[in-house]
Design an enzyme around this catalytic site. Structure first.
Site, PDB file in Angstrom:
ATOM      1  CG  HIS A  93      -2.274  -0.740   0.748  1.00  0.00           C
ATOM      2  ND1 HIS A  93      -2.247  -1.895   0.013  1.00  0.00           N
ATOM      3  CD2 HIS A  93      -3.577  -0.449   0.938  1.00  0.00           C
ATOM      4  CE1 HIS A  93      -3.492  -2.287  -0.221  1.00  0.00           C
ATOM      5  NE2 HIS A  93      -4.324  -1.424   0.324  1.00  0.00           N
ATOM      6  CG  ASP A 157      -7.583   7.670   9.021  1.00  0.00           C
ATOM      7  OD1 ASP A 157      -7.611   7.742  10.252  1.00  0.00           O
ATOM      8  OD2 ASP A 157      -7.326   8.639   8.280  1.00  0.00           O
ATOM      9  CD  GLU A 270      -8.371  11.025  11.288  1.00  0.00           C
ATOM     10  OE1 GLU A 270      -8.842  11.287  10.152  1.00  0.00           O
ATOM     11  OE2 GLU A 270      -7.703   9.995  11.526  1.00  0.00           O
TER      12      GLU A 270
END
Ligand code: FAD
Length: 544
Positions: A93, A157, A270
């Site tokens: 990723h 997240d 956030e």
């Protein structure tokens, strides 16, 4: 009885006639591997690209290790050649080929993801989980919560990332203001160094290796096991979004919340920037948390600018004196399925004191009244929230398209100017995906690790999570825009650092690490002197 199956499985195809023979007729001897050694084109192609989709770098061979012993064999085999490098690949990723090994050996770390998994709970001591470096965080979550009612403290997240992959960077989400990033939440590692040695390290034993590896971009060793402290998992989360039209009010409130002591603030903080328009991806519709909620632009002050800001907070809560977690969650899921359960003031699981805490906190904030959105969700559903976005993006094909992402840490000192020049100007039309911006506290980051962050106590993570489509601007243009933003930060003398950094030259890396560079080089000489590991970071070149 087991010994008879302890042989590696080799997969070849017609393209791979040379197999283990590398440059100059040397042999890459992987015979001791118990897992799979795959020279096939399909295997190599499967790991040639990463999530970024900006590069294509096939390895010479893909190894799926059975355990950490296989990883040590692979590293030693590479060391016995003059040129072969080794890249641990978590879930691939990365954005810029960081987990690639050009013509080298890629280790599919998820192969060892089942080994080990162990939760230890003993009276008087903090519970912890021993997990594989190749485990996905989403599996760690599910196993810890479902089996033990426990959970790690600090998250990312998105959870289809590996433990070893995020610990090699930092691992940041809305809990980091309180607990620090994931790399500040690990107490022991098992690591295979670039010398092919397997070492257990912690803040007290082999501490040089422990701290070098954390945030070390894979340069010093491959994490095969991590010990993660756990805490009691809450049952539920109240998830709230608050809209601001002014950046200074947004930052003032966000900084207030992250500076409060535990118990006096939310459990997650956030924020993100969005476009002041009805654009379905970049604008008002990106804010509500539930399809039944509507963003009413008439609530906005008339002088609102081209972009708006959303503070995203969450508070954990438990169902007290009632059904068990499992039955509670089932009950909530059933209610939701029948369209009965979404947030309401008289939530059946919401205690009076929870209510007071939230209302007192919200009462102090300067968000636009009328633009407050909230839902209650089970804890796991909250942590797996990006999975839903992934499923939607996969359905439209944009998950597989290139992602020219840019992640930065920008000091509080410069974030207002950054907002003015980048969000309000360069990116005022949006980026086809989230533009995260929220504050973190330097004091929560263990400064003995390898990661570098800005100097000020409060700094912001800025994550430009671009999604692309054939109808949008060419990817090269977006990459160019990222470069322009980084150049601007440099030119203006901002106190900033790239997160998930990516550079082409040694000089740029030197600048990135600043006064930590000498130490980084020393650690490399100690733990990976032939520069075998993580060549895709382009920091060091393989030597003999
Ligand atoms: P890879 O990309 O496979 O590897 C990354 C680097 O680590 C490579 O250099 C690799 O060689 C090395 N490496 C991998 N495994 C090991 C190991 N076991 N030991 C040593 N080195 C290893 N980051 C955040 O902090 N917060 C977020 O909320 C967040 N959300 C994301 C959401 C998405 C959709 C994506 C794509 C990325 C997100 N990231 C986030 C970034 C993520 O942390 C990095 O991409 C990270 O690299 C983890 O990905 P991975 O496990 O696939 O590692």
């Amino acid at each position: 009885m087991i010994a008879c199956i302890e042989h590696s499985s080799f997969v070849h195809d017609s393209d791979a006639a040379e197999n283990g023979v590398v440059h100059g007729g040397e042999t890459l001897d992987l015979a001791g591997i118990r897992g799979t050694v795959d020279y096939s084109s399909s295997a190599k192609n499967s790991v040639a690209k990463d999530f970024g989709g900006l590069t294509r770098v096939p390895p010479r061979v893909l190894v799926r290790p059975a355990d950490s012993g296989d990883i040590a064999v692979a590293v030693r085999a590479a060391a016995a050649t003059a040129t072969v490098t080794v890249a641990a690949r978590g879930n691939g990723h990365s954005i810029n080929g960081q987990a690639a090994a050009n013509n080298g050996l890629v280790l599919d770390m998820q192969g060892i993801s089942e080994h080990p998994f162990r939760v230890v709970v003993s009276s008087g001591a903090e519970p912890y989980a021993d997990v594989s470096g190749g485990a996905l965080w989403e599996d760690v979550l599910k196993r810890c919560v479902s089996g033990f009612g426990l959970a790690p403290r600090s998250w990312t997240d998105y959870l289809a990332l590996t433990v070893g992959g995020t610990l090699s960077n930092a691992g940041v989400s809305g809990q980091a203001f309180r607990y620090g990033p994931q790399l500040s939440n690990v107490t022991e590692l098992e690591v295979v160094t670039g010398r092919g040695e397997t070492v257990i390290c912690s803040p007290s034993d082999n501490s040089d290796l422990f701290f070098a590896v954390l945030g070390g971009l894979g340069q010093f060793g491959i994490i095969t096991r991590a010990r993660i402290p756990l805490q009691k998992a809450p049952h539920m989360v109240r998830w709230i979004r608050l809209v601001y039209s002014e950046f200074d009010e947004f930052t003032r409130d966000a900084e207030f919340l992250v500076s409060q002591p535990q118990g006096d603030s939310f459990d997650y903080v956030e924020g993100f920037v969005f476009v002041n328009s009805n654009d379905p991806v970049n604008g008002w519709p990106s804010v509500p948390l539930d399809p039944d909620q509507v963003f009413d632009p008439d609530s906005l002050p008339p002088n609102s600018g081209s972009v708006l800001y959303c503070l995203e907070v969450a508070l954990h809560f438990d169902h007290r004196d009632g059904p068990s977690t499992v039955s509670l969650v089932k009950f909530v899921v059933a209610l939701k399925a029948h369209g009965v359960y979404s947030f309401c003031e008289t939530d059946p699981f919401w205690g009076e004191s929870d209510h007071t805490v939230v209302e007192q906190l919200l009462g102090r904030l300067r968000f636009v009244r009328g633009l407050r959105f909230e839902v209650d969700v089970p804890y796991m559903e909250f942590l797996l929230r990006v999975k839903r976005a992934e499923e939607a993006a996969k359905a439209t094909g944009i998950w597989e398209a290139p992602h020219p992402w840019l992640n930065l840490f920008v000091s509080k000192r410069d974030i207002v100017d950054f907002d003015r020049t980048v969000f309000k100007d360069i990116l005022k039309g949006g980026i086809g995906g989230p533009m995260l911006v929220y504050p973190l506290l330097r004091s929560r980051w263990d400064r003995r690790t390898s990661v570098v962050i800005p100097e000020g106590e409060i700094f912001y993570i800025v994550a430009l999570l671009r999604f692309t489509s054939p109808k949008g601007p060419p990817v090269a243009e977006l990459v160019g825009q990222n470069k322009e933003i980084v150049r601007l930060c440099t030119k203006k003398g901002y106190d900033f650092k790239l997160y998930l950094p990516h550079y082409q030259s040694r000089e740029e890396w030197k600048q990135h690490f600043g006064n930590r560079w000498t130490r980084f080089v020393e650690m490399k000489a100690g733990f990976d002197p032939m520069a075998i590991l993580a060549p895709g970071q382009k920091i060091f070149s393989r030597n003999h």
